[in-house]
Scaffold this active site. Structure first.
Site, PDB file in Angstrom:
ATOM      1  N   SER A   7      44.424  48.674  42.330  1.00  0.00           N
ATOM      2  CA  SER A   7      43.441  47.632  42.617  1.00  0.00           C
ATOM      3  C   SER A   7      43.578  46.578  41.525  1.00  0.00           C
ATOM      4  O   SER A   7      44.085  46.848  40.437  1.00  0.00           O
ATOM      5  CB  SER A   7      42.015  48.191  42.668  1.00  0.00           C
ATOM      6  N   PHE A 210      39.547  39.607  22.862  1.00  0.00           N
ATOM      7  CA  PHE A 210      38.884  40.228  24.007  1.00  0.00           C
ATOM      8  C   PHE A 210      38.401  41.625  23.635  1.00  0.00           C
ATOM      9  O   PHE A 210      37.258  42.013  23.909  1.00  0.00           O
ATOM     10  CB  PHE A 210      39.874  40.274  25.167  1.00  0.00           C
ATOM     11  N   HIS A 259      43.250  50.382  38.033  1.00  0.00           N
ATOM     12  CA  HIS A 259      42.663  49.060  38.263  1.00  0.00           C
ATOM     13  C   HIS A 259      43.185  48.107  37.200  1.00  0.00           C
ATOM     14  O   HIS A 259      42.972  48.315  36.004  1.00  0.00           O
ATOM     15  CB  HIS A 259      41.131  49.144  38.181  1.00  0.00           C
TER      16      HIS A 259
END
Length: 288
Positions: A7, A210, A259
């Site tokens: 995904s 991040f 994912h």
């Protein structure tokens, strides 16, 4: 090696150039037959309408199963549930339910008057509609606001008890980080599927920033490897190798779903998928 289900996460465009990048990313990765794709919200709900438009376009034009991000920030309960209903009417049946980041300049999340106080309230309200498969966030490394080592496990348990069907983790750098988290969740009685979130490292300096914001712990060896790779102009080769090895270790440990946080840059994600033996499986459906 078992072939995992994939995904992908995208973010909505805020300029013409960004629009081209998003659609190029979708066109590049859609043939890999993702189980679903997700579209993010900006901090403070700043991309609410852009997110809705991107979700609708990807769902309708490319035939992909889209999970729309939905947050609690800067909206009343009625406004948030209205957005969810718009998704349902558009045929979108999956939502990634999150508390969300506060608007820029605000140090902490403060619910809007008559807004959802936290992600659990949002999840419960969405579950009561009976219209959505609800995915939520999970944190293998401690969330920056976690009160103690058990806080992230406790919050995930509350989310599942409120009606969440599955969870997607924040990114991490070593498979053992995920396995330890998965085992602790099982011990806590959390039986919902937990999908590891994978971040191919397109920009090492950007990823460091991040990681600092979201609490992802960066092993020393990763930093040392990228510093050397950048000197030798082998950044992309190292990024592909590290990400592929991480995914392989996860698969060997029983993981069936991966994912990818694409950052709307598909090249490394595609290369990692190919290295795992995943090649285009479906023809791209496009209205063009």
């Amino acid at each position: 090696m078992t072939t995992p289900h994939l995904s992908f996460e995208f973010f909505p465009p805020q300029s013409l150039d960004a629009s081209f990048r998003l659609w190029d990313t979708v066109r590049t990765l859609a043939p890999l037959d993702p189980q679903f794709v997700s579209v993010t919200y900006g901090a403070g709900g700043t991309t609410r309408d852009l997110t809705h438009d991107a979700v609708a376009t990807i769902h309708n034009h490319y035939g992909l199963n889209v999970a729309a991000h939905l947050t609690c920030v800067e909206a009343t309960k009625a406004e948030t549930l209205e957005i969810a209903e718009r998704y349902a009417q558009a045929g979108v049946t999956e939502i990634v339910a999150l508390r969300g980041d506060p608007p820029k300049g605000q140090g902490k999340f403060t619910p809007k008057a008559d807004g959802f106080a936290d992600s659990c309230e949002l999840i419960e309200a969405l579950a009561e509609t009976g219209k959505f498969h609800i995915r939520v966030g999970a944190y293998p490394d401690p969330h920056p606001e976690a009160a103690d080592d058990n806080a992230d496990i406790d919050w995930l348990k509350r989310k599942v008890d409120a009606g969440a069907n599955s969870a997607i983790t924040q990114f991490f750098f070593e498979a053992e980080t995920f396995f330890r988290f998965r085992d602790r969740c099982a011990e806590a009685g959390i039986d919902a599927p937990i999908i590891p979130g994978i971040l191919p490292i397109e920009n090492w300096k950007g990823v460091q920033k991040f990681a600092a914001r979201c609490g992802a712990q960066v092993p020393a060896w990763v930093g040392e490897a990228f510093e050397k790779a950048e000197r030798d102009d082998r950044h992309d080769l190292l990024a592909t190798a590290i990400c592929t090895e991480l995914c392989s270790d996860l698969i060997e440990g029983g993981v069936e779903d991966l994912h990818f946080y694409t950052l709307n840059k598909p090249a490394l994600t595609r290369e990692v998928a190919h290295a795992l033996g995943i090649t285009p499986r479906v023809a791209l459906r496009d209205v063009a």
